[in-house]
Design a protein around this motif. Structure first.
Motif, PDB file in Angstrom:
ATOM      1  N   THR A  17       0.819  -1.205   0.000  1.00  0.00           N
ATOM      2  CA  THR A  17       0.000   0.000   0.000  1.00  0.00           C
ATOM      3  C   THR A  17       0.859   1.264   0.000  1.00  0.00           C
ATOM      4  N   LEU A  18       1.967   1.254   0.724  1.00  0.00           N
ATOM      5  CA  LEU A  18       2.816   2.445   0.768  1.00  0.00           C
ATOM      6  C   LEU A  18       3.480   2.732  -0.577  1.00  0.00           C
ATOM      7  N   ALA A  19       3.698   1.685  -1.379  1.00  0.00           N
ATOM      8  CA  ALA A  19       4.259   1.906  -2.709  1.00  0.00           C
ATOM      9  C   ALA A  19       3.257   2.648  -3.587  1.00  0.00           C
ATOM     10  N   ILE A  20       1.987   2.266  -3.478  1.00  0.00           N
ATOM     11  CA  ILE A  20       0.946   2.969  -4.230  1.00  0.00           C
ATOM     12  C   ILE A  20       0.830   4.412  -3.749  1.00  0.00           C
ATOM     13  N   LEU A  21       0.817   4.601  -2.427  1.00  0.00           N
ATOM     14  CA  LEU A  21       0.699   5.958  -1.876  1.00  0.00           C
ATOM     15  C   LEU A  21       1.901   6.827  -2.224  1.00  0.00           C
ATOM     16  N   SER A  22       3.069   6.212  -2.367  1.00  0.00           N
ATOM     17  CA  SER A  22       4.260   6.974  -2.743  1.00  0.00           C
ATOM     18  C   SER A  22       4.096   7.590  -4.125  1.00  0.00           C
ATOM     19  N   LEU A  23       3.641   6.799  -5.073  1.00  0.00           N
ATOM     20  CA  LEU A  23       3.449   7.327  -6.424  1.00  0.00           C
ATOM     21  C   LEU A  23       2.329   8.362  -6.460  1.00  0.00           C
ATOM     22  N   VAL A  24       1.242   8.086  -5.743  1.00  0.00           N
ATOM     23  CA  VAL A  24       0.118   9.036  -5.724  1.00  0.00           C
ATOM     24  C   VAL A  24       0.542  10.354  -5.083  1.00  0.00           C
ATOM     25  N   ALA A  25       1.255  10.295  -3.961  1.00  0.00           N
ATOM     26  CA  ALA A  25       1.683  11.521  -3.279  1.00  0.00           C
ATOM     27  C   ALA A  25       2.657  12.317  -4.141  1.00  0.00           C
ATOM     28  N   SER A  26       3.548  11.631  -4.864  1.00  0.00           N
ATOM     29  CA  SER A  26       4.483  12.352  -5.724  1.00  0.00           C
ATOM     30  C   SER A  26       3.747  13.046  -6.861  1.00  0.00           C
ATOM     31  N   GLN A  34       5.547  16.056  -2.684  1.00  0.00           N
ATOM     32  CA  GLN A  34       6.802  15.470  -3.144  1.00  0.00           C
ATOM     33  C   GLN A  34       7.600  14.866  -1.999  1.00  0.00           C
ATOM     34  N   VAL A  35       7.679  15.570  -0.880  1.00  0.00           N
ATOM     35  CA  VAL A  35       8.406  15.047   0.280  1.00  0.00           C
ATOM     36  C   VAL A  35       7.703  13.798   0.821  1.00  0.00           C
ATOM     37  N   ALA A  36       6.382  13.837   0.863  1.00  0.00           N
ATOM     38  CA  ALA A  36       5.631  12.661   1.322  1.00  0.00           C
ATOM     39  C   ALA A  36       5.859  11.479   0.386  1.00  0.00           C
ATOM     40  N   GLY A  37       5.896  11.721  -0.918  1.00  0.00           N
ATOM     41  CA  GLY A  37       6.143  10.648  -1.884  1.00  0.00           C
ATOM     42  C   GLY A  37       7.514  10.025  -1.720  1.00  0.00           C
ATOM     43  N   VAL A  38       8.525  10.856  -1.462  1.00  0.00           N
ATOM     44  CA  VAL A  38       9.885  10.346  -1.269  1.00  0.00           C
ATOM     45  C   VAL A  38       9.974   9.521   0.011  1.00  0.00           C
ATOM     46  N   VAL A  39       9.407  10.034   1.100  1.00  0.00           N
ATOM     47  CA  VAL A  39       9.455   9.315   2.381  1.00  0.00           C
ATOM     48  C   VAL A  39       8.701   7.984   2.271  1.00  0.00           C
ATOM     49  N   LEU A  40       7.501   8.021   1.698  1.00  0.00           N
ATOM     50  CA  LEU A  40       6.720   6.783   1.556  1.00  0.00           C
ATOM     51  C   LEU A  40       7.410   5.792   0.624  1.00  0.00           C
ATOM     52  N   GLY A  41       8.103   6.281  -0.393  1.00  0.00           N
ATOM     53  CA  GLY A  41       8.830   5.390  -1.293  1.00  0.00           C
ATOM     54  C   GLY A  41       9.948   4.650  -0.592  1.00  0.00           C
ATOM     55  N   HIS A  42      10.709   5.352   0.253  1.00  0.00           N
ATOM     56  CA  HIS A  42      11.792   4.684   0.987  1.00  0.00           C
ATOM     57  C   HIS A  42      11.248   3.697   2.015  1.00  0.00           C
ATOM     58  N   VAL A  43      10.180   4.060   2.707  1.00  0.00           N
ATOM     59  CA  VAL A  43       9.592   3.151   3.702  1.00  0.00           C
ATOM     60  C   VAL A  43       9.033   1.900   3.006  1.00  0.00           C
ATOM     61  N   SER A  44       8.387   2.079   1.862  1.00  0.00           N
ATOM     62  CA  SER A  44       7.826   0.915   1.165  1.00  0.00           C
ATOM     63  C   SER A  44       8.920  -0.001   0.624  1.00  0.00           C
ATOM     64  N   LEU A  45      10.034   0.562   0.163  1.00  0.00           N
ATOM     65  CA  LEU A  45      11.135  -0.291  -0.289  1.00  0.00           C
ATOM     66  C   LEU A  45      11.722  -1.117   0.850  1.00  0.00           C
ATOM     67  N   GLN A  95      10.007  -2.104   3.445  1.00  0.00           N
ATOM     68  CA  GLN A  95       9.004  -3.128   3.747  1.00  0.00           C
ATOM     69  C   GLN A  95       9.027  -4.245   2.718  1.00  0.00           C
ATOM     70  N   LEU A  96       9.281  -3.908   1.478  1.00  0.00           N
ATOM     71  CA  LEU A  96       9.304  -4.923   0.426  1.00  0.00           C
ATOM     72  C   LEU A  96      10.457  -5.903   0.604  1.00  0.00           C
ATOM     73  N   LYS A  97      11.538  -5.471   1.228  1.00  0.00           N
ATOM     74  CA  LYS A  97      12.650  -6.381   1.501  1.00  0.00           C
ATOM     75  C   LYS A  97      12.259  -7.418   2.545  1.00  0.00           C
ATOM     76  N   GLU A  98      11.383  -7.047   3.476  1.00  0.00           N
ATOM     77  CA  GLU A  98      10.995  -7.935   4.565  1.00  0.00           C
ATOM     78  C   GLU A  98       9.797  -8.806   4.221  1.00  0.00           C
ATOM     79  N   ARG A  99       8.917  -8.338   3.378  1.00  0.00           N
ATOM     80  CA  ARG A  99       7.655  -9.020   3.090  1.00  0.00           C
ATOM     81  C   ARG A  99       7.650  -9.562   1.666  1.00  0.00           C
ATOM     82  N   ALA A 100       6.754 -10.477   1.417  1.00  0.00           N
ATOM     83  CA  ALA A 100       6.587 -11.040   0.067  1.00  0.00           C
ATOM     84  C   ALA A 100       5.450 -10.318  -0.637  1.00  0.00           C
ATOM     85  N   GLU A 101       5.663  -9.035  -0.931  1.00  0.00           N
ATOM     86  CA  GLU A 101       4.645  -8.232  -1.584  1.00  0.00           C
ATOM     87  C   GLU A 101       5.174  -7.699  -2.899  1.00  0.00           C
TER      88      GLU A 101
END
Length: 173
Positions: free
Chosen positions: A89-98, A110-121, A123-129
């Protein structure tokens, strides 16, 4: 030209017949093929289970799985089906916020999109999403438009300084 020679049947005692003499080669007659014994039967493969006969050559050594039709009223998407990975979900929100930062809220989105993009990346390393591409797209759009915005602000101040410097306006004079 006739051949007086007769072909004798092979002896019944199992011995091989004699080879024809040189006169057969002179007349052009083909020599008889020697009789060879039959090849021995191949050995049976060892059986995996005690007392069970080994399978014949060419037969599969396993049982084919049985496929049953789904019960009445059930679908293939029921409990026996493993669902594919969902999108983060954070990956989707990152693109939408940007993208919102480009068109609606220039700096905040733009700042929200960058922050959400890093947090989602992370999370993607830890989860199978899924969603790595969306997160990277959100980061690229966010960073690129943020950089363009900062460059436009610097260009505005440089042009403003150049305009003020040429007009001769001074403070305190």
């Amino acid at each position: 030209m006739s051949d007086d020679r007769t072909i004798e049947p092979s002896p019944s005692d199992g011995s091989t017949p004699h080879a024809p003499g040189p006169e057969a080669a002179a007349t052009g007659a083909a020599p008889e093929a020697p009789a060879y014994p039959a090849p021995p039967a191949p050995p049976a493969p060892p059986s995996d289970t005690a007392g069970a006969p080994a399978p014949a050559y060419g037969a599969p050594s396993y049982a084919a799985p049985a496929y049953a039709a789904p019960a009445y009223g059930s679908t293939y998407g029921s409990a026996d089906y493993v669902a594919s990975a969902r999108t983060n979900t954070l990956a989707i929100l990152s693109l939408v916020a940007s993208l919102v930062g480009v068109f609606v809220l220039p700096f905040i989105g733009q700042v929200a999109g960058v922050v959400l993009g890093h947090v989602s990346l992370s999370q993607l390393k830890e989860r199978a999403e899924k969603g790595r591409g969306l997160a990277i797209a959100g980061l690229i759009v966010g960073y690129a438009t943020l950089a363009i915005g900062v460059l436009l602000i610097f260009a505005f101040f440089i042009l403003l300084q150049a305009a003020v410097g040429e007009s001769g306006l001074s403070y305190g004079a």
